[in-house]
Design a protein around this motif. Structure first.
Motif, PDB file in Angstrom:
ATOM      1  N   ASP A  97       0.863  -1.183   0.000  1.00 32.44           N
ATOM      2  CA  ASP A  97       0.000   0.000   0.000  1.00 32.44           C
ATOM      3  C   ASP A  97       0.899   1.233   0.000  1.00 32.44           C
ATOM      4  OD1 ASP A  97      -1.623   2.149   0.342  1.00 32.44           O
ATOM      5  OD2 ASP A  97      -2.581   1.450   2.188  1.00 32.44           O
ATOM      6  N   LEU A  98       1.391   1.583  -1.193  1.00 35.04           N
ATOM      7  CA  LEU A  98       2.278   2.743  -1.327  1.00 35.04           C
ATOM      8  C   LEU A  98       1.500   4.046  -1.242  1.00 35.04           C
ATOM      9  CD1 LEU A  98       4.302   1.232  -4.275  1.00 35.04           C
ATOM     10  CD2 LEU A  98       5.270   1.765  -2.034  1.00 35.04           C
ATOM     11  N   VAL A  99       0.173   3.949  -1.323  1.00 36.66           N
ATOM     12  CA  VAL A  99      -0.661   5.145  -1.241  1.00 36.66           C
ATOM     13  C   VAL A  99      -0.657   5.666   0.198  1.00 36.66           C
ATOM     14  CG1 VAL A  99      -2.966   6.066  -1.599  1.00 36.66           C
ATOM     15  CG2 VAL A  99      -2.086   4.291  -3.131  1.00 36.66           C
ATOM     16  N   SER A 100      -0.890   4.759   1.155  1.00 31.34           N
ATOM     17  CA  SER A 100      -0.859   5.164   2.560  1.00 31.34           C
ATOM     18  C   SER A 100       0.575   5.331   3.047  1.00 31.34           C
ATOM     19  CB  SER A 100      -1.546   4.108   3.440  1.00 31.34           C
ATOM     20  OG  SER A 100      -2.880   3.909   3.056  1.00 31.34           O
ATOM     21  N   GLY A 101       1.500   4.590   2.436  1.00 34.52           N
ATOM     22  CA  GLY A 101       2.893   4.615   2.906  1.00 34.52           C
ATOM     23  C   GLY A 101       3.103   3.565   3.983  1.00 34.52           C
ATOM     24  N   PHE A 102       2.476   3.778   5.131  1.00 33.15           N
ATOM     25  CA  PHE A 102       2.584   2.792   6.213  1.00 33.15           C
ATOM     26  C   PHE A 102       1.454   1.778   6.072  1.00 33.15           C
ATOM     27  CE2 PHE A 102       4.782   6.544   7.583  1.00 33.15           C
ATOM     28  CZ  PHE A 102       5.936   6.045   8.169  1.00 33.15           C
ATOM     29  N   GLN A 103       1.740   0.548   6.403  1.00 32.94           N
ATOM     30  CA  GLN A 103       0.712  -0.485   6.342  1.00 32.94           C
ATOM     31  C   GLN A 103       0.953  -1.508   7.440  1.00 32.94           C
ATOM     32  OE1 GLN A 103       2.462  -1.793   2.216  1.00 32.94           O
ATOM     33  NE2 GLN A 103       1.216  -3.510   2.917  1.00 32.94           N
ATOM     34  N   ALA A 104      -0.122  -2.191   7.849  1.00 31.62           N
ATOM     35  CA  ALA A 104      -0.008  -3.198   8.905  1.00 31.62           C
ATOM     36  C   ALA A 104      -0.383  -4.556   8.337  1.00 31.62           C
ATOM     37  CB  ALA A 104      -0.934  -2.841  10.058  1.00 31.62           C
ATOM     38  N   ASP A 105       0.328  -5.612   8.728  1.00 35.79           N
ATOM     39  CA  ASP A 105      -0.036  -6.946   8.251  1.00 35.79           C
ATOM     40  C   ASP A 105      -1.096  -7.550   9.173  1.00 35.79           C
ATOM     41  OD1 ASP A 105       1.215  -7.963  10.513  1.00 35.79           O
ATOM     42  OD2 ASP A 105       3.008  -8.648   9.451  1.00 35.79           O
TER      43      ASP A 105
END
Ligand SMILES: [Ca+2]
Length: 543
Positions: free
Chosen positions: A256-264
């Motif tokens: 998710d390069l849109v949000s930048g940060f992502q959680a698995d």
């Protein structure tokens, strides 16, 4: 008029009881939404001295009065939102008069921020310029904790109970809720991959679902005379503005390069553009497209006008943009569009790779309104804000007034009247008055504005849309660190992405240096802050 309004508001102020202190909350509650939950549970209908009680329907008072609102003008320069029938209807039903202080829509943030910083605002209800991500206005003590007035807010408490994600997002670090928010359409009409259906049919293909088939299709579009003008070399296989490349291809690489940060799925937070395996593959893929001429040389300077121009000349086969563009800006300029999906640019499933594709939605919350702690009539302001976000008023915001902007058909469905279909008229009527009220957008009302085939595609793709990174309030320590490091990191990521895709930087020899460069810019510290914030969010959500 003004003098009498002032007298009225002073009189109303005499009867208001002193709220409990909000700036020094007790020890942090075990669970973040505990205080809010307790306030929702214990909320009863407040009965005033006169015997009048507000139960969520208009009027909100029997005593009249006026409400001072500091908010925005319409983003349509020819619309005076203070004269819009929908807006006037809300005040009329509430039984109070508006007292407006509206600042220009286009410079709202610049104009209101110094006013908020100085604290010299004389208004009951204030629209904040952003979502107060760093709790700057919350911590200034300028806004009342609304949960202490939930006896006056039956519509808002009901909505919070029904929307646990948004409740968790709105709950500040101190466990209180300070704002009533508008709501975006967030899983519908989001950016989507689109194909020229006529070209697809001519190629004898269906919409590709994985990257390999997608590349094959681009090659076919590049090599064949798709527009039948006798020249097989004028086709541009796809026309994608560079800001949409992360939306379009990131998910196939699990990013998710849109949000930048992502959680698995275990709640572990990472930064997508620092994923040394998947992000590298993403760049290699785009670099491959670039080298082969499938991603055009000018991709960084492509804008929407150029895309529209190409589509109107039947030069391109693939687009990626907000869903809105599908029927409203792209299909309608195609030379052979006849109003059906068979001759249109049509939205399809997201591309998959080693990872299953998805579309990134947006946050539901937008347009936040608080009640000033300096207001002389806090209860009345809370009631008005509550009434203005009620389902009854949302119906006005989404459809307007029956018989004027819409009619109800025999089967119960609604449609806009001829006047209602005229956007200029509808804006002047006050549709979606998010500038002045916490308005909620509606999928149903949007469906009616687009072609039938477009509404159906939107409904089909909704299941592929995932939530972006949630809105989570930052502590002041966290926001200091984020402000110090994040912008440099984002700039570095953007510059390097272009360099790697176009080959001015070599992925094989320079990618490792890019990753260590991000570490030198203190990315690990940012990731640990985002982890801390995400843990807080999960705790509030799983309550
Ligand atoms: Ca051609």
């Amino acid at each position: 008029m003004l003098a009498s309004a002032m007298v009225m508001s002073m009189m109303a102020g005499c009867g208001s009881s002193e709220p409990a202190a909000t700036t020094q909350p007790a020890a942090e509650p075990e669970n973040k939404t505990e205080q809010v939950d307790a306030a929702i549970e214990s909320a009863t209908t407040a009965v005033e001295e006169s015997g009048f009680s507000y139960t969520g329907e208009g009027p909100i008072t029997e005593d009249g009065g006026s409400i001072k609102i500091l908010a925005q003008t319409s983003n349509y320069s020819n619309v005076d939102i203070t004269k819009a029938p929908i807006v006037l209807k809300v005040f009329e039903e509430a039984g109070v008069e508006p007292n407006w202080q509206l600042l220009d829509y286009n410079s709202y943030e610049e104009a209101i921020t110094p006013m908020l910083s100085a604290g010299n605002i004389d208004a009951d209800i204030i629209k904040i310029p952003d979502n107060d991500p760093n709790q700057v206005w919350i911590k200034s003590g300028m806004f009342v904790a609304l949960d202490q007035y939930f006896d006056y807010m039956p519509n808002f408490t009901k909505w919070l109970s029904e929307n646990p994600v948004q409740k968790a997002e709105l709950t500040a670090e101190d466990g209180h809720i300070y704002y009533v928010a508008g709501v975006n359409v967030a899983h519908d009409y989001q950016p989507v991959l689109m194909y020229n259906q006529v070209w697809l049919d001519k190629a004898g293909k269906t919409a590709p679902e994985n990257l390999d088939d997608f590349v094959e299709l681009l090659r076919y579009f590049k090599e064949n005379d798709m527009n039948d003008n006798g020249d097989a070399s004028d086709e541009i296989p796809m026309s994608i503005m560079s800001e949409f490349l992360p939306y379009m291809f990131g998910p196939a690489f699990g990013l998710d390069l849109v949000s930048g940060f992502q959680a698995d799925e275990n709640g572990k937070v990472t930064y997508a553009a620092a994923d040394s395996e998947n992000y590298r593959k993403y760049l290699e893929f785009l670099n491959g497209l670039y080298k082969e001429g499938l991603l055009e040389v000018e991709f960084t300077s492509l804008d929407r006008d150029k895309v529209i121009e190409r589509i109107s000349n039947d030069l391109t086969g693939v687009a990626f943009d907000y869903s809105w563009a599908m029927s409203m800006m792209y299909s309608n300029v195609l030379p052979y569009y006849d109003g059906t999906a068979a001759t249109a640019f049509v939205g399809v499933k997201p591309l998959s790779g080693e990872h299953e594709g998805f579309y990134v939605g947006r946050n539901f919350l937008s347009g936040m309104f608080g009640v000033s702690s300096k207001s002389s009539q806090i209860e009345l302001a809370c009631k008005f804000l509550d009434y203005s976000m009620s389902e009854h008023c949302q119906d006005y915001y989404q459809w307007g007034i029956e018989g004027e902007s819409y009619v109800v058909n025999a089967d119960g469905s609604r449609e806009y009247t001829e006047q209602g279909k005229d956007n200029d008229w509808l804006q002047q009527f006050g549709i979606n008055p998010a500038f002045v009220f916490p308005a909620q957008q509606s999928v149903e009302a949007t469906d009616i504005l687009v072609a039938d085939w477009h509404a159906k595609i939107n409904a089909d793709q909704r299941q592929n849309v995932v939530d972006p990174w949630p809105m989570i309030y930052a502590t002041s320590d966290e926001s200091d660190t984020i402000n110090m490091y994040l912008e440099d990191i984002q700039t570095n990521v953007d510059e390097n992405a272009t360099a790697f895709i176009t080959g001015t930087k070599d992925i094989a020899t320079e990618f490792d240096g890019y990753i260590s460069g991000l570490e030198a810019l203190n990315l690990p510290e940012l990731v640990s802050i985002r982890q801390q914030q995400y843990d807080r969010y999960l705790k509030a959500l799983n309550n």
